[in-house]
Design a protein around this motif. Structure first.
Motif, PDB file in Angstrom:
ATOM      1  N   VAL A   9      -6.391 -34.200  58.454  1.00 22.45           N
ATOM      2  CA  VAL A   9      -7.470 -33.264  58.763  1.00 22.45           C
ATOM      3  C   VAL A   9      -7.148 -32.526  60.059  1.00 22.45           C
ATOM      4  N   ARG A  10      -7.403 -31.228  60.079  1.00 21.53           N
ATOM      5  CA  ARG A  10      -7.240 -30.432  61.289  1.00 21.53           C
ATOM      6  C   ARG A  10      -8.598 -30.208  61.946  1.00 21.53           C
ATOM      7  N   THR A  11      -8.580 -30.045  63.250  1.00 18.45           N
ATOM      8  CA  THR A  11      -9.815 -29.720  63.952  1.00 18.45           C
ATOM      9  C   THR A  11      -9.970 -28.204  64.065  1.00 18.45           C
ATOM     10  N   VAL A  12     -11.217 -27.772  64.068  1.00 22.82           N
ATOM     11  CA  VAL A  12     -11.566 -26.366  64.217  1.00 22.82           C
ATOM     12  C   VAL A  12     -12.529 -26.260  65.404  1.00 22.82           C
ATOM     13  N   THR A  13     -12.175 -25.481  66.384  1.00 24.27           N
ATOM     14  CA  THR A  13     -13.065 -25.283  67.530  1.00 24.27           C
ATOM     15  C   THR A  13     -14.249 -24.433  67.092  1.00 24.27           C
ATOM     16  N   VAL A  14     -15.442 -24.977  67.304  1.00 21.85           N
ATOM     17  CA  VAL A  14     -16.668 -24.318  66.851  1.00 21.85           C
ATOM     18  C   VAL A  14     -17.401 -23.735  68.060  1.00 21.85           C
ATOM     19  N   PRO A  15     -18.383 -22.863  67.836  1.00 25.03           N
ATOM     20  CA  PRO A  15     -19.082 -22.239  68.961  1.00 25.03           C
ATOM     21  C   PRO A  15     -19.730 -23.258  69.894  1.00 25.03           C
ATOM     22  N   ALA A  16     -19.881 -22.868  71.139  1.00 26.90           N
ATOM     23  CA  ALA A  16     -20.485 -23.740  72.145  1.00 26.90           C
ATOM     24  C   ALA A  16     -21.852 -24.221  71.677  1.00 26.90           C
ATOM     25  N   GLY A  17     -22.068 -25.537  71.756  1.00 22.77           N
ATOM     26  CA  GLY A  17     -23.346 -26.127  71.395  1.00 22.77           C
ATOM     27  C   GLY A  17     -23.533 -26.405  69.930  1.00 22.77           C
ATOM     28  N   ALA A  18     -22.590 -25.999  69.087  1.00 23.36           N
ATOM     29  CA  ALA A  18     -22.779 -26.131  67.636  1.00 23.36           C
ATOM     30  C   ALA A  18     -22.827 -27.584  67.179  1.00 23.36           C
ATOM     31  N   THR A  19     -22.167 -28.486  67.912  1.00 32.51           N
ATOM     32  CA  THR A  19     -22.189 -29.902  67.521  1.00 32.51           C
ATOM     33  C   THR A  19     -22.932 -30.768  68.530  1.00 32.51           C
ATOM     34  N   ASP A  20     -23.670 -30.152  69.447  1.00 34.51           N
ATOM     35  CA  ASP A  20     -24.494 -30.944  70.368  1.00 34.51           C
ATOM     36  C   ASP A  20     -25.548 -31.681  69.548  1.00 34.51           C
ATOM     37  N   ASP A  21     -25.682 -32.993  69.789  1.00 35.68           N
ATOM     38  CA  ASP A  21     -26.600 -33.788  68.971  1.00 35.68           C
ATOM     39  C   ASP A  21     -27.656 -34.477  69.830  1.00 35.68           C
ATOM     40  N   VAL A  22     -28.641 -35.015  69.145  1.00 35.86           N
ATOM     41  CA  VAL A  22     -29.784 -35.648  69.804  1.00 35.86           C
ATOM     42  C   VAL A  22     -29.652 -37.161  69.663  1.00 35.86           C
TER      43      VAL A  22
END
Length: 205
Positions: free
Chosen positions: A176-189
């Motif tokens: 699997v390759r990583t993909v840089t996503v927009p800032a905050g897109a994977t911020d979780d609670v």
């Protein structure tokens, strides 16, 4: 690109006092509703976790057994539910998405673009997972080969089981390759401090 979707919504939420993350609110919608919207376009979708209440028509539900045995076990339960419902009609790719990321739609858009050869990173043969701008991988926002994911599940079930196993262990068998996503897109609670920082609140508050 055709894909199925697994929405993981079954954690204990212990650092939130047991308040289900799926029912927290962001921008007028529950986190579960936002996750389902992020997965729009999936051929089939299953929510893995406790009774989620009313869902859009056609969305499946299931629960890992025993309950609270971790995300790898939840993924296996979701894959089994999709297999029962779709069989040979399963899509070639499966989106795995935790329900506690209020801006997950941005991550999913970046992943789909990468698989369409328009994104910031090439896809590995077994799919792509999100990475934040500082390089932290988020496997619970990824698009993976259905066949490769199922093989890994089968191998882990044979060699010791999935209860308590990490998602990284499950995906270690995949290229699997990583993909840089927009800032905050994977911020979780995970905590109420996280919720406050992200603008997430309880229902009715």
């Amino acid at each position: 690109m055709e894909f199925d979707a697994l929405i993981l919504a079954g954690g204990r939420s212990s650092r939130l006092g047991g308040v289900p993350k799926s029912q927290l609110m962001y921008d007028g919608a529950t986190l579960l509703s936002r996750s389902l919207s992020a997965a729009a376009g999936a051929r089939a979708t299953v929510v893995v976790g406790p009774d989620p209440g009313e869902l859009p028509a056609g969305v499946l539900t299931c629960r890992e057994e025993p309950a609270f045995t971790g995300p790898a076990a939840a993924i296996a339960a979701g894959m089994a539910a999709l297999e029962r419902a779709r069989g040979p009609l399963r899509a070639a790719m499966t989106l795995i998405l935790a329900c506690d990321m209020p801006k997950a739609d941005q991550a999913v858009a970046a992943l789909r673009a990468a698989l369409a050869d328009h994104g910031p990173a090439p896809a590995g043969p077994d799919g792509v997972m999100s990475a934040s701008l500082d390089g932290r991988s988020q496997p619970l926002a990824g698009l993976y080969s259905t066949a490769a994911l199922q093989r890994s599940i089968d191998e882990m079930e044979t060699s010791g089981g999935l209860a308590g196993a990490s998602v990284f262990a499950l995906l270690a068998r995949l290229d699997v390759r990583t993909v840089t996503v927009p800032a905050g897109a994977t911020d979780d609670v995970d905590t109420w401090d996280d919720a406050t920082a992200l603008g997430v609140s309880r229902q009715g508050s």
